[in-house]
Scaffold this motif. Structure first.
Motif, PDB file in Angstrom:
ATOM      1  N   ASN A 204      22.703 -60.530  27.848  1.00  0.00           N
ATOM      2  CA  ASN A 204      22.929 -61.406  28.990  1.00  0.00           C
ATOM      3  C   ASN A 204      21.893 -62.521  29.133  1.00  0.00           C
ATOM      4  O   ASN A 204      21.858 -63.212  30.153  1.00  0.00           O
ATOM      5  CB  ASN A 204      22.957 -60.582  30.288  1.00  0.00           C
ATOM      6  N   CYS A 205      21.053 -62.699  28.118  1.00  0.00           N
ATOM      7  CA  CYS A 205      20.030 -63.749  28.184  1.00  0.00           C
ATOM      8  C   CYS A 205      20.702 -65.120  28.293  1.00  0.00           C
ATOM      9  O   CYS A 205      21.623 -65.433  27.541  1.00  0.00           O
ATOM     10  CB  CYS A 205      19.144 -63.687  26.944  1.00  0.00           C
ATOM     11  N   GLU A 206      20.244 -65.961  29.216  1.00  0.00           N
ATOM     12  CA  GLU A 206      20.897 -67.246  29.469  1.00  0.00           C
ATOM     13  C   GLU A 206      20.160 -68.424  28.859  1.00  0.00           C
ATOM     14  O   GLU A 206      20.528 -69.579  29.086  1.00  0.00           O
ATOM     15  CB  GLU A 206      21.039 -67.461  30.982  1.00  0.00           C
ATOM     16  N   ASP A 207      19.133 -68.161  28.065  1.00  0.00           N
ATOM     17  CA  ASP A 207      18.337 -69.255  27.497  1.00  0.00           C
ATOM     18  C   ASP A 207      18.602 -69.428  26.010  1.00  0.00           C
ATOM     19  O   ASP A 207      18.827 -68.466  25.282  1.00  0.00           O
ATOM     20  CB  ASP A 207      16.837 -68.973  27.704  1.00  0.00           C
ATOM     21  N   ILE A 208      18.553 -70.679  25.567  1.00  0.00           N
ATOM     22  CA  ILE A 208      18.635 -70.988  24.137  1.00  0.00           C
ATOM     23  C   ILE A 208      17.223 -71.306  23.663  1.00  0.00           C
ATOM     24  O   ILE A 208      16.688 -72.385  23.919  1.00  0.00           O
ATOM     25  CB  ILE A 208      19.586 -72.180  23.881  1.00  0.00           C
ATOM     26  N   ASN A 209      16.609 -70.327  22.998  1.00  0.00           N
ATOM     27  CA  ASN A 209      15.220 -70.481  22.563  1.00  0.00           C
ATOM     28  C   ASN A 209      15.056 -70.455  21.054  1.00  0.00           C
ATOM     29  O   ASN A 209      13.973 -70.731  20.546  1.00  0.00           O
ATOM     30  CB  ASN A 209      14.353 -69.365  23.176  1.00  0.00           C
ATOM     31  N   SER A 210      16.095 -70.099  20.333  1.00  0.00           N
ATOM     32  CA  SER A 210      15.996 -69.997  18.880  1.00  0.00           C
ATOM     33  C   SER A 210      17.379 -70.161  18.285  1.00  0.00           C
ATOM     34  O   SER A 210      18.359 -70.410  18.998  1.00  0.00           O
ATOM     35  CB  SER A 210      15.401 -68.639  18.485  1.00  0.00           C
ATOM     36  N   GLU A 211      17.495 -69.991  16.977  1.00  0.00           N
ATOM     37  CA  GLU A 211      18.782 -70.186  16.309  1.00  0.00           C
ATOM     38  C   GLU A 211      19.769 -69.057  16.599  1.00  0.00           C
ATOM     39  O   GLU A 211      20.960 -69.201  16.356  1.00  0.00           O
ATOM     40  CB  GLU A 211      18.573 -70.313  14.788  1.00  0.00           C
ATOM     41  N   ILE A 212      19.249 -67.919  17.081  1.00  0.00           N
ATOM     42  CA  ILE A 212      20.127 -66.834  17.509  1.00  0.00           C
ATOM     43  C   ILE A 212      19.938 -66.625  19.004  1.00  0.00           C
ATOM     44  O   ILE A 212      18.844 -66.331  19.469  1.00  0.00           O
ATOM     45  CB  ILE A 212      19.841 -65.533  16.742  1.00  0.00           C
ATOM     46  N   CYS A 213      21.002 -66.838  19.751  1.00  0.00           N
ATOM     47  CA  CYS A 213      20.967 -66.630  21.196  1.00  0.00           C
ATOM     48  C   CYS A 213      22.229 -65.899  21.602  1.00  0.00           C
ATOM     49  O   CYS A 213      23.131 -65.671  20.791  1.00  0.00           O
ATOM     50  CB  CYS A 213      20.833 -67.962  21.935  1.00  0.00           C
ATOM     51  N   SER A 214      22.329 -65.526  22.856  1.00  0.00           N
ATOM     52  CA  SER A 214      23.505 -64.793  23.327  1.00  0.00           C
ATOM     53  C   SER A 214      24.674 -65.750  23.552  1.00  0.00           C
ATOM     54  O   SER A 214      24.490 -66.957  23.779  1.00  0.00           O
ATOM     55  CB  SER A 214      23.186 -64.066  24.638  1.00  0.00           C
ATOM     56  N   ALA A 215      25.886 -65.176  23.502  1.00  0.00           N
ATOM     57  CA  ALA A 215      27.069 -65.974  23.837  1.00  0.00           C
ATOM     58  C   ALA A 215      27.006 -66.426  25.292  1.00  0.00           C
ATOM     59  O   ALA A 215      27.518 -67.496  25.644  1.00  0.00           O
ATOM     60  CB  ALA A 215      28.330 -65.154  23.573  1.00  0.00           C
ATOM     61  N   THR A 216      26.363 -65.634  26.144  1.00  0.00           N
ATOM     62  CA  THR A 216      26.188 -66.008  27.552  1.00  0.00           C
ATOM     63  C   THR A 216      25.442 -67.327  27.668  1.00  0.00           C
ATOM     64  O   THR A 216      25.822 -68.216  28.442  1.00  0.00           O
ATOM     65  CB  THR A 216      25.414 -64.902  28.306  1.00  0.00           C
ATOM     66  N   ALA A 217      24.365 -67.480  26.883  1.00  0.00           N
ATOM     67  CA  ALA A 217      23.579 -68.714  26.913  1.00  0.00           C
ATOM     68  C   ALA A 217      24.393 -69.911  26.431  1.00  0.00           C
ATOM     69  O   ALA A 217      24.295 -71.020  26.972  1.00  0.00           O
ATOM     70  CB  ALA A 217      22.320 -68.554  26.061  1.00  0.00           C
ATOM     71  N   ILE A 218      25.205 -69.693  25.413  1.00  0.00           N
ATOM     72  CA  ILE A 218      26.038 -70.781  24.882  1.00  0.00           C
ATOM     73  C   ILE A 218      27.066 -71.215  25.925  1.00  0.00           C
ATOM     74  O   ILE A 218      27.268 -72.408  26.166  1.00  0.00           O
ATOM     75  CB  ILE A 218      26.733 -70.337  23.580  1.00  0.00           C
ATOM     76  N   ARG A 219      27.704 -70.249  26.560  1.00  0.00           N
ATOM     77  CA  ARG A 219      28.699 -70.583  27.585  1.00  0.00           C
ATOM     78  C   ARG A 219      28.048 -71.328  28.749  1.00  0.00           C
ATOM     79  O   ARG A 219      28.617 -72.281  29.284  1.00  0.00           O
ATOM     80  CB  ARG A 219      29.393 -69.307  28.074  1.00  0.00           C
ATOM     81  N   LYS A 220      26.866 -70.882  29.144  1.00  0.00           N
ATOM     82  CA  LYS A 220      26.159 -71.542  30.244  1.00  0.00           C
ATOM     83  C   LYS A 220      25.824 -72.985  29.877  1.00  0.00           C
ATOM     84  O   LYS A 220      25.960 -73.902  30.707  1.00  0.00           O
ATOM     85  CB  LYS A 220      24.883 -70.775  30.588  1.00  0.00           C
ATOM     86  N   SER A 221      25.390 -73.202  28.636  1.00  0.00           N
ATOM     87  CA  SER A 221      25.054 -74.553  28.197  1.00  0.00           C
ATOM     88  C   SER A 221      26.290 -75.460  28.217  1.00  0.00           C
ATOM     89  O   SER A 221      26.242 -76.598  28.683  1.00  0.00           O
ATOM     90  CB  SER A 221      24.455 -74.513  26.783  1.00  0.00           C
ATOM     91  N   LEU A 222      27.409 -74.943  27.723  1.00  0.00           N
ATOM     92  CA  LEU A 222      28.648 -75.730  27.717  1.00  0.00           C
ATOM     93  C   LEU A 222      29.083 -76.079  29.141  1.00  0.00           C
ATOM     94  O   LEU A 222      29.566 -77.189  29.407  1.00  0.00           O
ATOM     95  CB  LEU A 222      29.757 -74.962  27.006  1.00  0.00           C
ATOM     96  N   LYS A 223      28.878 -75.146  30.043  1.00  0.00           N
ATOM     97  CA  LYS A 223      29.292 -75.367  31.428  1.00  0.00           C
ATOM     98  C   LYS A 223      28.343 -76.328  32.151  1.00  0.00           C
ATOM     99  O   LYS A 223      28.784 -77.250  32.847  1.00  0.00           O
ATOM    100  CB  LYS A 223      29.332 -74.027  32.164  1.00  0.00           C
TER     101      LYS A 223
END
Length: 422
Positions: A204-223
């Motif tokens: 559930n991590c919401e941050d993009i800090n590296s080349e591997i992140c959670s799908a939750t973070a990706i969705r949050k970024s798109l939104k």
């Protein structure tokens, strides 16, 4: 041929999924892979970012050999029901050798022992569970505490302290993994389970800090940023290119608030029958009804209704069940299936064709390419499962095709064939 089974949502397929795919193939020595993927609505009670056909195309483009759909009635529910549906589908194909899932724990022996205790339910465990329930604890909490006490007191694990066990039993992917193994045990399946440790980002991590992140973070970024450029470093190039093409042709990412007004109208219209829907219990429909008039959006509604007893995720699933019209009677009919009546193919490559041939040789399961080829005079379970798949696609597509109405021919499950990726 050694076939690896994967249970996925790919919402969207990112670098962590690619890592998991490669490591799973390596760990199981698989020659072929099949992914059981949720359709247009997902386990957390949300619509998928992009439709099931696009997500399946992306998965095969990134190395999965065959993608099939997890029926909607299983895809949108609790970990236990979700896992049972996926494992039952893989087991029904009668040709899958292994599954491999990501987990926080990473030790299949520990997860297997936990699963065995939950399936066998020894007397001591049931006694402890009753004690905790009598104290007023929620079932999930009581079960976790009883299981922890039972495993520790019986020295099931060497050098595993209570705090460590508590952590294992409260982690999202461990919970799913245990449910997968439970289903394999219940079915007496020959499929062998494996797990690999999740890397870097938590579920559930919401941050993009590296080349591997959670799908939750990706969705949050798109939104939040309304741009795909921000995720270019965390998804494979093929994912990025296919999603870019989709957005450039006005198929935009889908988020749950697009259904707020629809849910609002359904709750007001159907108040007297809301308790027919799955998981609508204990008068929660009245709290939803009362809140629906004063909330301004879906997020506010969820926050107003959630409680210690009804978590945010549970509320989201309840609202999704109302949106899709998923009834208690229909869920009761299918939730404990031990054989799936059909498998829906979404996308495949040349190896995927070989898996399909193997399925035909080893199983009598009905293989569906598109619903126009289906004889609907089959049994009630078959018709019920397919009814919800079609309904979910239709509900999803109204906002998804908002800027492409000329392409919406009708119920698209009748028109779209599986995508062959060369």
């Amino acid at each position: 041929m050694k076939i690896l089974g994967l249970i996925v949502e790919y919402n969207p397929f990112h670098n962590g999924h690619l890592y998991h795919l490669k490591k799973s193939i390596e760990k199981t020595n698989a020659t072929h892979s099949i992914a059981v993927m949720s359709g247009n609505f997902l386990q957390r009670g949300e619509p998928a970012l992009f439709d099931k056909y696009k997500r399946a195309e992306i998965a095969v483009s990134n190395g999965v050999d065959l993608v099939v759909e997890l029926p909607t009635l299983f895809a949108c529910q609790s970990a236990e029901i979700f896992a049972n549906g996926a494992i039952t589908l893989l087991n029904s194909l009668n040709c899958v050798d292994s599954i491999c899932f990501g987990s926080e724990e990473g030790d299949i022996d520990i997860l297997s022992e936990i699963s065995k205790a939950l399936v066998c339910e020894p007397k001591e465990f049931k006694f402890l569970l009753k004690q905790y329930l009598d104290e007023g604890l929620l079932f999930a909490t009581a079960r976790s505490k009883a299981l922890c006490d039972y495993l520790i007191s019986n020295n099931i694990f060497d050098n595993l302290c209570k705090e460590k066990l508590d952590s294992i039993l409260s982690s999202s992917n461990n919970i799913l993994g245990v449910e997968y193994i439970k289903s394999l045990l219940r079915l007496k399946s020959n499929i062998k389970p494996f797990t690999i440790t999740r890397v870097q980002a938590s579920y559930n991590c919401e941050d993009i800090n590296s080349e591997i992140c959670s799908a939750t973070a990706i969705r949050k970024s798109l939104k939040d940023y309304n741009s795909i450029d921000n995720i270019s470093s965390v998804v494979p190039n093929k994912t990025f290119n296919i999603l870019s093409d989709a957005i450039n042709t006005n198929f935009n990412p889908m988020f749950d608030e697009v259904y707020f007004e629809t849910i609002r109208e359904l709750v007001i219209r159907d108040l007297d029958i809301l308790n027919n829907y799955f998981d609508v219990n204990e008068g929660i429909e009245n709290k939803i009804y009362k809140s629906i008039f004063t909330c301004n959006n879906l997020y506010e509604l969820e926050q107003m209704v959630k409680s210690k007893r009804y978590t945010l995720t549970k509320i989201k699933r309840i609202l999704n069940n109302i949106l899709l019209g998923i009834t208690k009677d229909d869920m009761q009919m299918v939730k404990d299936l031990n054989k799936m009546p059909y498998v829906r193919v979404l996308a495949f490559n040349h190896k995927g064709r070989e898996i399909i041939k193997q399925i035909k040789l080893n199983s009598d399961i009905k293989i569906i390419n598109k619903f126009s080829d289906v004889n609907f005079n089959d049994n009630e379970i078959f018709k019920t499962l397919i009814k919800y798949d079609i309904k979910a696609t239709n509900i999803y597509n109204i906002p998804y095709y908002k800027y492409n109405k000329n392409l919406l021919k009708g119920p698209m499950d009748y028109y779209i064939s599986p995508k062959y990726i060369k």
